[in-house]
Design an enzyme around this catalytic site. Structure first.
Site, PDB file in Angstrom:
ATOM      1  N   ARG A   1       0.781  -1.233   0.000  1.00 42.11           N
ATOM      2  CA  ARG A   1       0.000   0.000   0.000  1.00 42.11           C
ATOM      3  C   ARG A   1       0.818   1.290   0.000  1.00 42.11           C
ATOM      4  O   ARG A   1       0.227   2.369  -0.097  1.00 42.11           O
ATOM      5  CB  ARG A   1      -0.979   0.051   1.169  1.00 42.11           C
ATOM      6  N   ASP A   2       2.118   1.223   0.105  1.00 44.34           N
ATOM      7  CA  ASP A   2       2.887   2.469   0.085  1.00 44.34           C
ATOM      8  C   ASP A   2       4.236   2.267  -0.596  1.00 44.34           C
ATOM      9  O   ASP A   2       5.272   2.686  -0.084  1.00 44.34           O
ATOM     10  CB  ASP A   2       3.084   2.992   1.513  1.00 44.34           C
TER      11      ASP A   2
END
Length: 219
Positions: free
Chosen positions: A31-32
């Site tokens: 997610r990042d």
């Protein structure tokens, strides 16, 4: 480009996809993904870092507002907040392009501006692909035919261009997965070299065998 160093672009991307495939196989979404969260040792070993936003994946989940640095955020996140593992492969596409141009490909200053910059490169998708739950209307953006991806990311060979175009796909269901990316022709020679090296190492180990059992002797 901060965060990446030793190793060829091809080798770095190969290691990113290998790490990502392992995460996705275990239902974990990073997610990042961004250059600052990718570390490379002096010997060229790549490590994915900062799992503070990572989550176990389940269907129909929604991202929190604090997720994926804006410049690496997938269109579906910007429009709906819904996500699956494809958000990570979109980020990989952004990182792949950045390895060539040494700057972010989509440097937006707001979610709307980020989408505009994305559509300037990949084109506005058909209305039929626009999510029904999108927070912005399809006709909020210009429908233009973008120039070839080489205009934005020069020096791509044919295989690199094909992989990048498969990563930067608007529809997450049609975006290439990490596992499929590992089998892309872009990596073929490198993977063949790894297999050959592994085979040679195994043969060398066999050649040093003295015929005794490898089972440790109990004392």
């Amino acid at each position: 480009m901060e965060g990446l160093g030793v190793g060829s672009d091809l080798d770095l991307m190969l290691q990113i996809f290998q790490g990502l495939d392992f995460l996705h196989a275990n239902r974990i979404v990073h997610r990042d993904l961004k250059p600052q969260n990718i570390l490379v040792t002096r010997s060229g070993v790549l490590k994915l870092a900062d799992f503070g936003l990572a989550r176990i994946y389940a269907s129909d989940m929604k991202l929190t507002t604090v997720v994926v640095t804006l410049w690496y955020r997938a269109p579906e996140v910007l429009l709906t907040g819904k996500y699956a593992t494809a958000v990570d492969t979109w980020s990989c596409g952004c990182i792949f392009a950045e390895l060539y141009i040494r700057r972010p490909l989509f440097k937006g200053n707001s979610e709307g501006d980020q989408l505009k910059k994305i559509f300037d490169v990949i084109g506005l998708p058909d209305l039929s692909e626009w999510p029904e739950s999108a927070v912005l209307l399809w006709n909020s953006f210009r429908s233009i035919r973008p120039p070839p991806i080489d205009h934005f990311v020069p020096e791509l060979d044919n295989q690199a261009r094909d992989l990048l175009e498969k990563l930067l796909v608007f529809n997450p269901e049609r975006r290439i997965s990490a596992r499929t990316a590992l089998h892309h022709p872009y990596f073929r020679d490198d993977l063949e070299s790894i297999r050959t090296t592994s085979s040679l190492s195994a043969s060398e180990n066999d050649s040093f065998s003295d015929g005794r059992s490898d089972t440790p002797v109990s004392k």
